[in-house]
Structures are given as C-alpha cells and as structure tokens.
Design an enzyme around this catalytic site. Sequence first.
Site, PDB file in Angstrom:
ATOM      1  CG  HIS A 144       2.213  -0.577  11.469  1.00  0.00           C
ATOM      2  ND1 HIS A 144       0.864  -0.362  11.554  1.00  0.00           N
ATOM      3  CD2 HIS A 144       2.389  -1.494  10.480  1.00  0.00           C
ATOM      4  CE1 HIS A 144       0.239  -1.116  10.652  1.00  0.00           C
ATOM      5  NE2 HIS A 144       1.139  -1.809   9.993  1.00  0.00           N
ATOM      6  CE  LYS A 148       1.655   2.296   8.515  1.00  0.00           C
ATOM      7  NZ  LYS A 148       2.078   2.277   7.102  1.00  0.00           N
TER       8      LYS A 148
HETATM    9  P1  NAD Z   1      11.204   2.072   3.745  1.00  0.00           P
HETATM   10  O1  NAD Z   1      11.317   3.503   4.168  1.00  0.00           O
HETATM   11  O2  NAD Z   1      12.032   1.043   4.451  1.00  0.00           O
HETATM   12  O3  NAD Z   1      11.522   1.945   2.172  1.00  0.00           O
HETATM   13  C1  NAD Z   1      11.127   2.890   1.213  1.00  0.00           C
HETATM   14  C2  NAD Z   1      12.249   2.987   0.162  1.00  0.00           C
HETATM   15  O4  NAD Z   1      11.782   3.866  -0.871  1.00  0.00           O
HETATM   16  C3  NAD Z   1      13.528   3.577   0.740  1.00  0.00           C
HETATM   17  O5  NAD Z   1      14.647   2.768   0.405  1.00  0.00           O
HETATM   18  C4  NAD Z   1      13.622   4.958   0.074  1.00  0.00           C
HETATM   19  O6  NAD Z   1      14.953   5.373  -0.175  1.00  0.00           O
HETATM   20  C5  NAD Z   1      12.840   4.738  -1.223  1.00  0.00           C
HETATM   21  N1  NAD Z   1      12.259   5.997  -1.722  1.00  0.00           N
HETATM   22  C6  NAD Z   1      11.328   6.766  -1.090  1.00  0.00           C
HETATM   23  N2  NAD Z   1      11.037   7.849  -1.842  1.00  0.00           N
HETATM   24  C7  NAD Z   1      11.791   7.753  -2.960  1.00  0.00           C
HETATM   25  C8  NAD Z   1      11.930   8.561  -4.122  1.00  0.00           C
HETATM   26  N3  NAD Z   1      11.233   9.722  -4.271  1.00  0.00           N
HETATM   27  N4  NAD Z   1      12.777   8.160  -5.105  1.00  0.00           N
HETATM   28  C9  NAD Z   1      13.494   7.007  -4.968  1.00  0.00           C
HETATM   29  N5  NAD Z   1      13.411   6.199  -3.878  1.00  0.00           N
HETATM   30  C10 NAD Z   1      12.561   6.561  -2.895  1.00  0.00           C
HETATM   31  O7  NAD Z   1       9.660   1.726   3.847  1.00  0.00           O
HETATM   32  P2  NAD Z   1       8.960   0.279   3.893  1.00  0.00           P
HETATM   33  O8  NAD Z   1       8.772  -0.144   5.311  1.00  0.00           O
HETATM   34  O9  NAD Z   1       9.626  -0.650   2.936  1.00  0.00           O
HETATM   35  O10 NAD Z   1       7.484   0.674   3.379  1.00  0.00           O
HETATM   36  C11 NAD Z   1       7.306   1.322   2.126  1.00  0.00           C
HETATM   37  C12 NAD Z   1       5.820   1.559   1.879  1.00  0.00           C
HETATM   38  O11 NAD Z   1       5.143   0.318   1.773  1.00  0.00           O
HETATM   39  C13 NAD Z   1       5.096   2.342   2.978  1.00  0.00           C
HETATM   40  O12 NAD Z   1       4.118   3.178   2.372  1.00  0.00           O
HETATM   41  C14 NAD Z   1       4.421   1.251   3.790  1.00  0.00           C
HETATM   42  O13 NAD Z   1       3.285   1.699   4.485  1.00  0.00           O
HETATM   43  C15 NAD Z   1       4.034   0.310   2.673  1.00  0.00           C
HETATM   44  N6  NAD Z   1       3.793  -1.084   3.064  1.00  0.00           N
HETATM   45  C16 NAD Z   1       2.748  -1.696   2.467  1.00  0.00           C
HETATM   46  C17 NAD Z   1       2.499  -3.037   2.693  1.00  0.00           C
HETATM   47  C18 NAD Z   1       1.384  -3.709   1.934  1.00  0.00           C
HETATM   48  O14 NAD Z   1       1.154  -4.920   2.113  1.00  0.00           O
HETATM   49  N7  NAD Z   1       0.695  -2.983   1.026  1.00  0.00           N
HETATM   50  C19 NAD Z   1       3.324  -3.768   3.567  1.00  0.00           C
HETATM   51  C20 NAD Z   1       4.413  -3.114   4.170  1.00  0.00           C
HETATM   52  C21 NAD Z   1       4.649  -1.773   3.893  1.00  0.00           C
END
Ligand code: NAD
Length: 256
Positions: A144, A148
């Site tokens: 990744h 991550k």
């Molecule tokens: P990212 O860091 O780009 O986005 C996360 C967002 O959440 C950020 O904008 C952050 O400000 C916000 N955030 C975090 N904690 C917060 C809080 N306490 N209050 C308010 N806002 C908050 O991350 P990403 O790449 O978009 O990934 C997010 C999650 O999704 C990760 O856990 C990743 O592993 C998961 N993911 C899952 C899949 C799937 O298919 N299930 C696919 C991609 C990513």
Amino acid sequence: MLKVGIVGISGRMGHALFECCQGLDGVKVVCGIDRNTDSLPAGCSCEVVDAPAKLGVIPDLFIDFTRPECSLEGLAFAVKHKVRYVLGTTGFDEAGKEEIAKAARDIPVVFASNFSVGVNVILSLIEKTAAVMTDADIEIVEAHHRYKVDAPSGTALSMGEAAARGRNVRLQDVMVAGRNGVTGERQYGTIGFSSIRGGDIVGMHNAMFCCDGERVEIAHHASSRATFARGAIRAALWLADKKEGLYTMSEVLGLN
Ligand code: NAD
C-alpha cells in the site's frame, strides 16, 4: 433519493466517494463529517462539520472511511438517529469489532475490509484453494501507499481468515506476521503475512500457496480508489430495504 452523509469527506476515500456520487441518479451527498475542513472535494457545497453531534442535516445513510475511533463515534450517533451505515474503516481491535456488532443490533450495517468486487470474488477462491491444497504453505503479501497506518491491511487479514476457514482453523492460532532476525524454520500450517509500504500504491494483495514443485498465486491489484467507492455505493443502495444486522460485501454481491 438516497441521502448520503460521508464520514471522512476530506480524505482520499472521501474524495473518491464524493466524485462517484456526483454522476449517480438517486444518490445525493447531503452532509459530511471531517475534522479537516480545508481539503473538501471540489464542488462540495453540502454541510460539513467536524463531529456528528454538530450535524444539522440527518442523512438516510453514512458511508465511513476514517479511523476506528471516528467510526465508533459515527456509529453511536447513527444508532441514536436510526441511520444506516456502510463502514470501510480498517484497523479495529476486538473491542472495536464488538462495538460494531452491538450497533448492528439496532441499525443495518455493511462492514467490509475491502469494497472492491474483485477482492470479494478472490476471497471465496482463497477459501476453496486452502481447503484443497492442504500441503501448501500459505503466505499473504500486501502493498500500500506510504500513508497507510495499519498493517497487515484489513484485506490481507480477510484473506487470511478465508484461508483459515478453508483449513478449519482460527486465524489467530496460525498467524505469523512481520518476520525479522533468526525466525527458525517455517512451521507447517501457519499463515504468513508480509506488508510493503511505499509511494502511491492503491492496493496489491497476493495469496501464495507454495508447495514442493508448484505454486498458486491469487492476486488482486487496485489501480484506483474509485473501485472501493463504487462498491461502497453499491452496498449503500443494497442496504436500502434491509433490517438491522451486520452484513458483509459477499452478501451484497450475492456470493454466499
Ligand atoms: P485518509 O487519511 O485520506 O482519510 C481519513 C479522513 O478521516 C481524513 O480526512 C481525516 O481528517 C478524517 N478523520 C480521521 N479521524 C477523524 C475524527 N476523529 N474526526 C473527524 N474526522 C476524522 O484515509 P483513507 O486513505 O481515505 O482511508 C481511510 C480508511 O479507509 C482507512 O482505515 C483505510 O484502511 C480504509 N480503506 C478501506 C477500504 C475498503 O475497501 N474497505 C479502501 C480504502 C481505504
């Protein structure tokens, strides 16, 4: 019209979800939650607040890709207001998973470590392969992007669980992650995990079944976050007529 709230709207997945919803009839993003309101998706004019309690607009359904502590807060709010939930956040501990199951007693929840259709197809192949290739050493490799924060990835763990189901064992009893130093010979029946982090890799997963004389590899390469966003929206639409309960992406896709 399905009124959607995006939790984590300023994040990488938040942007992909917002863009995906723009082209869809019958789906409208009505609000967002993110502690970072400086990096909203282009064209976003809906209400965005930094905590669910501050929302003026209550959506029909939340789609959440954030961090475990944020998602648990979102789920508690959703239970209180009877809002359906599509949850893609990874990295929950056991207590967090119990909280999700508890919330799903009151509201319909789809929870998946990977919303891509392709990954869910290979999970069933991995289970079958593990059951048939009983002498194979199973190794799961994932890669990744550099941002991550959890490892092994939620998808790699789901692949390990699928392989463990095929072997009739519990993953936690056979899992080996992060080998380093003098590890000794490989123990038969263990399932190994290796994690690579770097650059902008969206997601690579490979389940290797290594025997004497042959090797089977079941791999998936994601090249765009749009694949996860499309899957999450498919889950959101599927959830529209479901009652409370915890659903998987396999159920959404009719793979079970
Ligand atoms: P990212 O860091 O780009 O986005 C996360 C967002 O959440 C950020 O904008 C952050 O400000 C916000 N955030 C975090 N904690 C917060 C809080 N306490 N209050 C308010 N806002 C908050 O991350 P990403 O790449 O978009 O990934 C997010 C999650 O999704 C990760 O856990 C990743 O592993 C998961 N993911 C899952 C899949 C799937 O298919 N299930 C696919 C991609 C990513």
